[in-house]
Design a protein around this motif. Structure first.
Motif, PDB file in Angstrom:
ATOM      1  N   TYR A 212     -41.540 -34.384 -44.017  1.00 22.50           N
ATOM      2  CA  TYR A 212     -41.318 -34.453 -42.570  1.00 22.50           C
ATOM      3  C   TYR A 212     -42.485 -35.131 -41.861  1.00 22.50           C
ATOM      4  CZ  TYR A 212     -39.642 -32.950 -37.985  1.00 22.50           C
ATOM      5  OH  TYR A 212     -39.163 -32.926 -36.687  1.00 22.50           O
ATOM      6  N   ARG A 213     -43.679 -34.959 -42.391  1.00 17.60           N
ATOM      7  CA  ARG A 213     -44.871 -35.575 -41.808  1.00 17.60           C
ATOM      8  C   ARG A 213     -45.066 -37.024 -42.244  1.00 17.60           C
ATOM      9  NH1 ARG A 213     -48.511 -31.705 -39.744  1.00 17.60           N
ATOM     10  NH2 ARG A 213     -47.972 -29.538 -40.214  1.00 17.60           N
ATOM     11  N   ASP A 214     -44.353 -37.417 -43.284  1.00 15.93           N
ATOM     12  CA  ASP A 214     -44.488 -38.762 -43.849  1.00 15.93           C
ATOM     13  C   ASP A 214     -43.493 -39.704 -43.154  1.00 15.93           C
ATOM     14  OD1 ASP A 214     -44.475 -41.096 -45.339  1.00 15.93           O
ATOM     15  OD2 ASP A 214     -44.404 -40.096 -47.274  1.00 15.93           O
ATOM     16  N   PRO A 215     -43.967 -40.731 -42.427  1.00 16.32           N
ATOM     17  CA  PRO A 215     -43.044 -41.633 -41.721  1.00 16.32           C
ATOM     18  C   PRO A 215     -41.992 -42.257 -42.635  1.00 16.32           C
ATOM     19  CG  PRO A 215     -45.314 -42.022 -41.029  1.00 16.32           C
ATOM     20  CD  PRO A 215     -45.371 -41.081 -42.202  1.00 16.32           C
ATOM     21  N   GLU A 216     -42.341 -42.511 -43.891  1.00 15.88           N
ATOM     22  CA  GLU A 216     -41.394 -43.150 -44.807  1.00 15.88           C
ATOM     23  C   GLU A 216     -40.324 -42.181 -45.311  1.00 15.88           C
ATOM     24  OE1 GLU A 216     -43.459 -45.108 -47.929  1.00 15.88           O
ATOM     25  OE2 GLU A 216     -44.534 -46.487 -46.587  1.00 15.88           O
ATOM     26  N   ARG A 217     -40.607 -40.889 -45.292  1.00 14.85           N
ATOM     27  CA  ARG A 217     -39.663 -39.903 -45.801  1.00 14.85           C
ATOM     28  C   ARG A 217     -39.142 -38.954 -44.725  1.00 14.85           C
ATOM     29  NH1 ARG A 217     -42.620 -38.043 -51.490  1.00 14.85           N
ATOM     30  NH2 ARG A 217     -41.988 -39.854 -52.705  1.00 14.85           N
ATOM     31  N   HIS A 218     -39.607 -39.169 -43.511  1.00 14.53           N
ATOM     32  CA  HIS A 218     -39.263 -38.263 -42.409  1.00 14.53           C
ATOM     33  C   HIS A 218     -37.755 -38.101 -42.233  1.00 14.53           C
ATOM     34  CE1 HIS A 218     -39.527 -36.348 -38.441  1.00 14.53           C
ATOM     35  NE2 HIS A 218     -38.534 -37.141 -38.099  1.00 14.53           N
ATOM     36  N   GLU A 219     -37.018 -39.192 -42.301  1.00 14.16           N
ATOM     37  CA  GLU A 219     -35.586 -39.127 -42.042  1.00 14.16           C
ATOM     38  C   GLU A 219     -34.861 -38.293 -43.086  1.00 14.16           C
ATOM     39  OE1 GLU A 219     -32.071 -39.519 -40.018  1.00 14.16           O
ATOM     40  OE2 GLU A 219     -34.145 -39.855 -39.390  1.00 14.16           O
ATOM     41  N   GLU A 220     -35.263 -38.411 -44.370  1.00 13.92           N
ATOM     42  CA  GLU A 220     -34.644 -37.598 -45.418  1.00 13.92           C
ATOM     43  C   GLU A 220     -34.935 -36.125 -45.191  1.00 13.92           C
ATOM     44  OE1 GLU A 220     -32.546 -38.294 -47.670  1.00 13.92           O
ATOM     45  OE2 GLU A 220     -32.534 -40.472 -47.488  1.00 13.92           O
ATOM     46  N   ALA A 221     -36.159 -35.821 -44.775  1.00 11.36           N
ATOM     47  CA  ALA A 221     -36.506 -34.423 -44.486  1.00 11.36           C
ATOM     48  C   ALA A 221     -35.707 -33.910 -43.288  1.00 11.36           C
ATOM     49  CB  ALA A 221     -37.998 -34.308 -44.207  1.00 11.36           C
ATOM     50  N   ARG A 222     -35.568 -34.743 -42.280  1.00 13.08           N
ATOM     51  CA  ARG A 222     -34.808 -34.336 -41.093  1.00 13.08           C
ATOM     52  C   ARG A 222     -33.361 -34.036 -41.462  1.00 13.08           C
ATOM     53  NH1 ARG A 222     -31.741 -36.038 -36.760  1.00 13.08           N
ATOM     54  NH2 ARG A 222     -31.201 -37.941 -37.888  1.00 13.08           N
ATOM     55  N   LYS A 223     -32.761 -34.876 -42.301  1.00 14.62           N
ATOM     56  CA  LYS A 223     -31.382 -34.633 -42.746  1.00 14.62           C
ATOM     57  C   LYS A 223     -31.276 -33.305 -43.480  1.00 14.62           C
ATOM     58  CE  LYS A 223     -30.006 -39.492 -43.254  1.00 14.62           C
ATOM     59  NZ  LYS A 223     -29.643 -40.553 -44.231  1.00 14.62           N
ATOM     60  N   TYR A 224     -32.271 -33.016 -44.313  1.00 13.88           N
ATOM     61  CA  TYR A 224     -32.273 -31.739 -45.046  1.00 13.88           C
ATOM     62  C   TYR A 224     -32.327 -30.564 -44.075  1.00 13.88           C
ATOM     63  CZ  TYR A 224     -33.866 -27.865 -47.922  1.00 13.88           C
ATOM     64  OH  TYR A 224     -33.985 -26.639 -48.516  1.00 13.88           O
ATOM     65  N   GLY A 225     -33.215 -30.646 -43.085  1.00 18.62           N
ATOM     66  CA  GLY A 225     -33.347 -29.557 -42.124  1.00 18.62           C
ATOM     67  C   GLY A 225     -32.089 -29.349 -41.300  1.00 18.62           C
ATOM     68  N   LEU A 226     -31.432 -30.443 -40.941  1.00 25.77           N
ATOM     69  CA  LEU A 226     -30.208 -30.337 -40.132  1.00 25.77           C
ATOM     70  C   LEU A 226     -29.037 -29.784 -40.938  1.00 25.77           C
ATOM     71  CD1 LEU A 226     -30.377 -33.689 -38.126  1.00 25.77           C
ATOM     72  CD2 LEU A 226     -30.915 -31.391 -37.302  1.00 25.77           C
ATOM     73  N   LEU A 227     -29.058 -30.021 -42.249  1.00 23.36           N
ATOM     74  CA  LEU A 227     -27.920 -29.573 -43.071  1.00 23.36           C
ATOM     75  C   LEU A 227     -27.800 -28.060 -43.081  1.00 23.36           C
ATOM     76  CD1 LEU A 227     -25.620 -30.556 -44.867  1.00 23.36           C
ATOM     77  CD2 LEU A 227     -27.189 -30.410 -46.833  1.00 23.36           C
ATOM     78  N   ASP A 228     -28.913 -27.357 -43.006  1.00 21.64           N
ATOM     79  CA  ASP A 228     -28.855 -25.889 -42.951  1.00 21.64           C
ATOM     80  C   ASP A 228     -28.142 -25.397 -41.699  1.00 21.64           C
ATOM     81  OD1 ASP A 228     -29.995 -25.224 -45.337  1.00 21.64           O
ATOM     82  OD2 ASP A 228     -32.030 -25.065 -44.570  1.00 21.64           O
ATOM     83  N   LEU A 229     -28.090 -26.235 -40.680  1.00 28.11           N
ATOM     84  CA  LEU A 229     -27.423 -25.869 -39.437  1.00 28.11           C
ATOM     85  C   LEU A 229     -25.950 -26.220 -39.454  1.00 28.11           C
ATOM     86  CD1 LEU A 229     -30.126 -27.335 -37.032  1.00 28.11           C
ATOM     87  CD2 LEU A 229     -29.883 -24.937 -37.676  1.00 28.11           C
ATOM     88  N   THR A 230     -25.615 -27.319 -40.090  1.00 32.75           N
ATOM     89  CA  THR A 230     -24.237 -27.837 -40.016  1.00 32.75           C
ATOM     90  C   THR A 230     -23.378 -27.456 -41.205  1.00 32.75           C
ATOM     91  OG1 THR A 230     -24.909 -29.928 -41.068  1.00 32.75           O
ATOM     92  CG2 THR A 230     -25.044 -29.806 -38.667  1.00 32.75           C
ATOM     93  N   LEU A 231     -23.990 -26.973 -42.287  1.00 30.17           N
ATOM     94  CA  LEU A 231     -23.230 -26.682 -43.515  1.00 30.17           C
ATOM     95  C   LEU A 231     -22.173 -25.597 -43.263  1.00 30.17           C
ATOM     96  CD1 LEU A 231     -23.226 -27.663 -46.451  1.00 30.17           C
ATOM     97  CD2 LEU A 231     -24.748 -25.734 -46.984  1.00 30.17           C
TER      98      LEU A 231
END
Length: 231
Positions: A212-231
């Motif tokens: 999440y802190r890494d600009p290159e991987r931030h989007e993948e981390a964000r998707k992971y965090g959002l999935l716990d909400l939408t699953l």
């Protein structure tokens, strides 16, 4: 079955642990010291054999100590005493999945916690509920303890005697039919209900904070965090 009302909010937290052994060693009791006298050498005849056995025991003890602290460091994010909250995700039940979002408060944990409790009080006023998975067993206790540690006031209404407010709804407890200490994984439940899964994600919980802190991987981390909400 749980019936949602318009003011219910789904939430989930992501955490990170201490990054140094020095900090952990200030929190946890010291690992037992190696005691050469405790090594049984009665059946050995020479001093060389005794010394070799003691040295082998010392090396084994050192390896066990290293493994002990490595495990503590690996699990630091799971304990409020050695971890911190990185993000809190929210999804109002009447919103679309695209409206789910992660709040990181620019990595200011105190501000993040204050926002959460302000949101909680708003939900209470609207007679809504705050809904999560294993949230009464992990997320809410973690948020309460972190608030105590950093000096953020926890609203008195959070507590109901020795329990927590009914405003907090734990879907894992409902899925487990409130069986005592029954744990169920969100991923397994989602799979059996045909709702998708978490394990196909590039990111995982253990890597979330770093990614999440890494600009290159931030989007993948964000998707992971959002999935716990939408699953």
């Amino acid at each position: 079955m749980l019936k949602f009302n318009p003011h219910d909010v789904i939430f989930d937290i992501e955490t990170e642990g201490a990054t140094t052994l020095e900090f952990l060693k200030e929190i946890y009791p010291p690992y037992p010291q190696f005691v050469p006298q405790g090594v049984k050498c009665g059946n050995l005849k020479t001093e060389e054999e005794k010394a070799a056995k003691i040295e082998a025991a010392r090396l084994e003890h050192a390896a066990q100590e290293e493994a002990h602290w490595a495990e503590k460091l690996d699990k630091a994010a799971l304990n409020a005493e050695t971890g911190r909250v990185v993000t809190i995700g929210y999804l109002p039940v009447e919103a679309s999945d695209e409206e789910a979002y992660l709040d990181d408060a620019d990595f200011d944990e105190e501000r993040l916690l204050r926002r959460f409790w302000a949101g909680y009080e708003k939900v209470v006023r609207q007679r809504g509920r705050i809904i999560g998975w294993n949230s009464n067993g992990f997320d809410i206790p973690y948020l309460i303890k972190r608030s105590w540690i950093v000096g953020v006031p926890v609203p008195p209404s959070v507590f109901r005697g020795k329990w927590i407010s009914d405003t907090f709804v734990d879907l894992m407890q409902i899925w487990s039919v409130h069986e005592f200490k029954k744990f169920a994984k969100l991923d397994a439940c989602a799979r059996v209900l045909g709702l998708g899964n978490k394990t196909d994600q590039a990111c995982c919980g253990a890597e979330f904070a770093k990614w999440y802190r890494d600009p290159e991987r931030h989007e993948e981390a964000r998707k992971y965090g959002l999935l716990d909400l939408t699953l």
